[in-house]
Design a protein around this motif. Structure first.
Motif, PDB file in Angstrom:
ATOM      1  N   ARG A 211       0.672  -1.307   0.054  1.00  0.00           N
ATOM      2  CA  ARG A 211       0.005  -0.045   0.178  1.00  0.00           C
ATOM      3  C   ARG A 211       0.934   1.326  -0.132  1.00  0.00           C
ATOM      4  NH1 ARG A 211      -4.922  -1.591   4.216  1.00  0.00           N
ATOM      5  NH2 ARG A 211      -5.673  -3.163   2.888  1.00  0.00           N
ATOM      6  N   LEU A 212       0.644   2.286  -0.544  1.00  0.00           N
ATOM      7  CA  LEU A 212       1.265   3.407  -0.938  1.00  0.00           C
ATOM      8  C   LEU A 212       0.248   4.624  -0.760  1.00  0.00           C
ATOM      9  CD1 LEU A 212       4.382   3.471  -1.599  1.00  0.00           C
ATOM     10  CD2 LEU A 212       3.906   4.017  -3.947  1.00  0.00           C
ATOM     11  N   THR A 213       1.050   5.800  -0.192  1.00  0.00           N
ATOM     12  CA  THR A 213       0.111   6.930  -0.368  1.00  0.00           C
ATOM     13  C   THR A 213       1.235   8.037  -1.069  1.00  0.00           C
ATOM     14  OG1 THR A 213      -0.754   6.739   1.699  1.00  0.00           O
ATOM     15  CG2 THR A 213      -0.380   9.019   1.127  1.00  0.00           C
ATOM     16  N   ILE A 214       0.374   8.933  -1.930  1.00  0.00           N
ATOM     17  CA  ILE A 214       1.181   9.871  -2.934  1.00  0.00           C
ATOM     18  C   ILE A 214       0.669  10.883  -2.449  1.00  0.00           C
ATOM     19  CG2 ILE A 214       1.587  10.430  -5.263  1.00  0.00           C
ATOM     20  CD1 ILE A 214       0.635   7.494  -5.982  1.00  0.00           C
ATOM     21  N   ARG A 215       1.329  12.380  -2.318  1.00  0.00           N
ATOM     22  CA  ARG A 215       0.921  13.486  -1.806  1.00  0.00           C
ATOM     23  C   ARG A 215       1.209  14.470  -3.167  1.00  0.00           C
ATOM     24  NH1 ARG A 215       2.162  11.046   2.618  1.00  0.00           N
ATOM     25  NH2 ARG A 215       0.331  11.147   4.467  1.00  0.00           N
ATOM     26  N   VAL A 216       0.283  14.901  -3.503  1.00  0.00           N
ATOM     27  CA  VAL A 216       0.124  16.042  -4.901  1.00  0.00           C
ATOM     28  C   VAL A 216      -0.239  17.328  -4.419  1.00  0.00           C
ATOM     29  CG1 VAL A 216      -0.211  16.373  -7.021  1.00  0.00           C
ATOM     30  CG2 VAL A 216      -0.091  13.799  -6.182  1.00  0.00           C
TER      31      VAL A 216
END
Length: 220
Positions: A211-216
């Protein structure tokens, strides 16, 4: 797009609620738009011809489904309003890593892309992409990002093969700089391709199904 057609898309989305499908007659739509039934029917025909909606007739009513170009149009307008009002747009996407078709290395390594990545993104990306399947609850966030302008990378032709234009958005994964890339002409997908100067799988110790979190953050 003509304002009247845009307004029709907006009304159809309002009537469809959390979904993208609505059942109504042209007379009902005419009342919502405050126009004649003939005019409302013309708007529907033009949106159908333009591939913004799909229409079928059911029991004297029309089943109207908003297609991807309609949703992109609405999210683009939302992004533009946020920009005009100078509102900071911070987003978080969550999903899990998936194996791709191993074509990322081939495409990213093309000189026509690499030169532009260096000039416009300021990076020399690792030759490959990290593919993330976004969870359904984050799909509206994904649409917001996809519908923004981003940084444009031109398409080009090399050895008789055409490579399409893409747009890029800077993000961060566990504090590591990364770029989300989207083909400018493609159907909607919940798979996000990510490039970075680093070999993300190795440097962040990532594996399939992690699982991964990407912040933009979108520019104002």
């Amino acid at each position: 797009m003509d304002y009247n057609l845009y307004n029709t898309v907006k009304v159809l989305k309002k009537l469809s609620g959390s979904g993208n499908t609505v059942y109504l007659s042209s007379g009902q739509l005419a009342e919502e738009l405050n126009v004649s039934q003939q005019t409302a029917s013309r708007f529907i025909i033009e949106l159908t011809d333009g591939k913004y909606i799909e229409r079928t007739l059911q029991n004297r009513k029309q089943k109207i489904t908003l297609l991807e170009p309609s949703l992109d149009l609405l999210y683009s307008e939302l992004n533009e309003l946020n920009s005009i009002l100078e509102m900071r747009q911070d987003f978080e996407l969550r999903g899990e890593i998936q194996s791709g078709l191993r074509e990322g290395k081939y495409y990213i390594s093309q000189e026509g892309y690499m030169n532009q990545f260096r000039a416009r993104l300021g990076i020399k990306p690792y030759p490959g992409t990290l593919n993330i399947k976004i969870y359904p609850e984050y799909e509206n966030v994904l649409r917001r990002i996809r519908s923004a302008d981003g940084i444009h990378i031109d398409g080009f032709k090399d050895n008789e093969r055409t490579f399409g234009a893409v747009k890029c958005f800077q993000g961060r994964i566990d504090g590591t700089a990364a770029w989300l890339i989207f083909p400018e002409r493609s159907s909607y997908t919940d798979i996000v391709e990510i490039i970075s100067e680093k070999f993300l799988r190795r440097d962040l110790n990532l594996n399939d199904h992690d699982r991964l979190t990407i912040r933009v953050t979108l520019d104002k």
